[in-house]
Design a protein around this motif. Sequence first.
Motif, mmCIF file in Angstrom:
data_model
loop_
_atom_site.group_PDB
_atom_site.id
_atom_site.type_symbol
_atom_site.label_atom_id
_atom_site.label_comp_id
_atom_site.label_asym_id
_atom_site.label_seq_id
_atom_site.Cartn_x
_atom_site.Cartn_y
_atom_site.Cartn_z
ATOM 1 N N LEU A 32 -19.314 3.066 -45.942
ATOM 2 C CA LEU A 32 -17.913 3.456 -45.753
ATOM 3 C C LEU A 32 -17.724 4.964 -45.887
ATOM 4 N N LEU A 33 -18.419 5.588 -46.825
ATOM 5 C CA LEU A 33 -18.320 7.041 -46.972
ATOM 6 C C LEU A 33 -18.895 7.754 -45.750
ATOM 7 N N MET A 34 -19.954 7.169 -45.170
ATOM 8 C CA MET A 34 -20.503 7.729 -43.938
ATOM 9 C C MET A 34 -19.483 7.615 -42.799
ATOM 10 N N LEU A 35 -18.801 6.465 -42.712
ATOM 11 C CA LEU A 35 -17.750 6.304 -41.692
ATOM 12 C C LEU A 35 -16.606 7.285 -41.924
ATOM 13 N N LEU A 36 -16.257 7.508 -43.180
ATOM 14 C CA LEU A 36 -15.191 8.470 -43.484
ATOM 15 C C LEU A 36 -15.595 9.864 -43.031
ATOM 16 N N ALA A 37 -16.812 10.288 -43.378
ATOM 17 C CA ALA A 37 -17.282 11.609 -42.956
ATOM 18 C C ALA A 37 -17.271 11.715 -41.430
ATOM 19 N N SER A 38 -17.682 10.651 -40.755
ATOM 20 C CA SER A 38 -17.703 10.654 -39.282
ATOM 21 C C SER A 38 -16.292 10.762 -38.723
ATOM 22 N N SER A 39 -15.347 10.049 -39.325
ATOM 23 C CA SER A 39 -13.964 10.101 -38.827
ATOM 24 C C SER A 39 -13.370 11.491 -39.025
ATOM 25 N N ILE A 40 -13.696 12.139 -40.148
ATOM 26 C CA ILE A 40 -13.210 13.505 -40.378
ATOM 27 C C ILE A 40 -13.790 14.450 -39.335
ATOM 28 N N ILE A 41 -15.075 14.290 -39.018
ATOM 29 C CA ILE A 41 -15.707 15.135 -37.997
ATOM 30 C C ILE A 41 -15.006 14.950 -36.647
ATOM 31 N N ILE A 42 -14.745 13.708 -36.271
ATOM 32 C CA ILE A 42 -14.106 13.426 -34.974
ATOM 33 C C ILE A 42 -12.712 14.036 -34.920
ATOM 34 N N VAL A 43 -11.923 13.810 -35.972
ATOM 35 C CA VAL A 43 -10.540 14.307 -35.969
ATOM 36 C C VAL A 43 -10.511 15.833 -36.000
ATOM 37 N N MET A 44 -11.414 16.456 -36.768
ATOM 38 C CA MET A 44 -11.451 17.917 -36.794
ATOM 39 C C MET A 44 -11.914 18.491 -35.452
ATOM 40 N N THR A 45 -12.792 17.774 -34.766
ATOM 41 C CA THR A 45 -13.222 18.225 -33.441
ATOM 42 C C THR A 45 -12.044 18.260 -32.487
ATOM 43 N N ILE A 46 -11.232 17.204 -32.516
ATOM 44 C CA ILE A 46 -10.023 17.176 -31.671
ATOM 45 C C ILE A 46 -9.098 18.322 -32.058
ATOM 46 N N PHE A 47 -8.842 18.465 -33.345
ATOM 47 C CA PHE A 47 -7.924 19.486 -33.857
ATOM 48 C C PHE A 47 -8.352 20.890 -33.433
ATOM 49 N N GLU A 77 -7.288 8.577 -40.888
ATOM 50 C CA GLU A 77 -7.965 9.598 -40.081
ATOM 51 C C GLU A 77 -8.004 9.202 -38.602
ATOM 52 N N LEU A 78 -8.406 7.957 -38.331
ATOM 53 C CA LEU A 78 -8.510 7.515 -36.930
ATOM 54 C C LEU A 78 -7.141 7.459 -36.262
ATOM 55 N N PHE A 79 -6.116 7.062 -37.013
ATOM 56 C CA PHE A 79 -4.751 7.077 -36.477
ATOM 57 C C PHE A 79 -4.348 8.507 -36.119
ATOM 58 N N THR A 80 -4.676 9.449 -37.012
ATOM 59 C CA THR A 80 -4.369 10.865 -36.753
ATOM 60 C C THR A 80 -5.112 11.358 -35.513
ATOM 61 N N GLY A 81 -6.368 10.935 -35.371
ATOM 62 C CA GLY A 81 -7.138 11.322 -34.187
ATOM 63 C C GLY A 81 -6.473 10.848 -32.910
ATOM 64 N N MET A 82 -5.978 9.607 -32.906
ATOM 65 C CA MET A 82 -5.279 9.087 -31.724
ATOM 66 C C MET A 82 -3.990 9.864 -31.469
ATOM 67 N N GLN A 83 -3.240 10.164 -32.546
ATOM 68 C CA GLN A 83 -2.021 10.982 -32.405
ATOM 69 C C GLN A 83 -2.340 12.300 -31.712
#
Length: 197
Positions: free
Chosen positions: A113-128, A180-186
């Motif tokens: 789960l922590l690995m998934l969290l780190a991955s989601s942060i990377i994805i959302v920051m990439t979009i940002f 995080e994933l919701f924010t990425g979609m936003q």
Amino acid sequence: MLDTHGRIYVQPLIERTAKGLLRLGLSANQITVTAFLVGVAASVIIYFDQPYLGVAVLWISGFLDAVDGSMARLSRTSSGWGTVLDVTFDRVVEVGIIIALALRHPEPKILFLLMLLASSIIIVMTIFLTVGAVSDKQSEKSFYYQPGLAERTEGFILFSLMVLFQSYLVYTTILYIFIELFTGMQRLLEARRILKE
């Protein structure tokens, strides 16, 4: 969300602190580095099982991270280099908290789960960061700051919950991943709208 809509309530304190530090002869970049070191210290404190102190130190880091930007704007010393330092150090502090929790909880489910969290942060920051780089829109920061459900303050709140209630770490981590994933979609949907204008 809180950074975008709640900053107005804490901005007077941030500006007073920024002016005081500038009067002491400190620069925005020096405070950026200080915030980084304090944030890394929070990870070490959390690893050594001092959750309340660790969270307090983490929030001091976050406050200084807000102050450095105000210092740069007040002293008219905003720079691309300062932005790079700020964004990079923010991610290192977040990774530090995740690593501290992973070291304290090496169970496979939590590590996954922590690995998934780190991955989601990377994805959302990439979009940002990508939207900030390609957008013509302006903000008070040195690039377009794309709002979303999870901004820096929400991240600190969620990290605080993860650290303070480690017996519920599975649930708080899942919550953080979802937000995080919701924010990425936003941000993707907003990017599609503003970049087609």
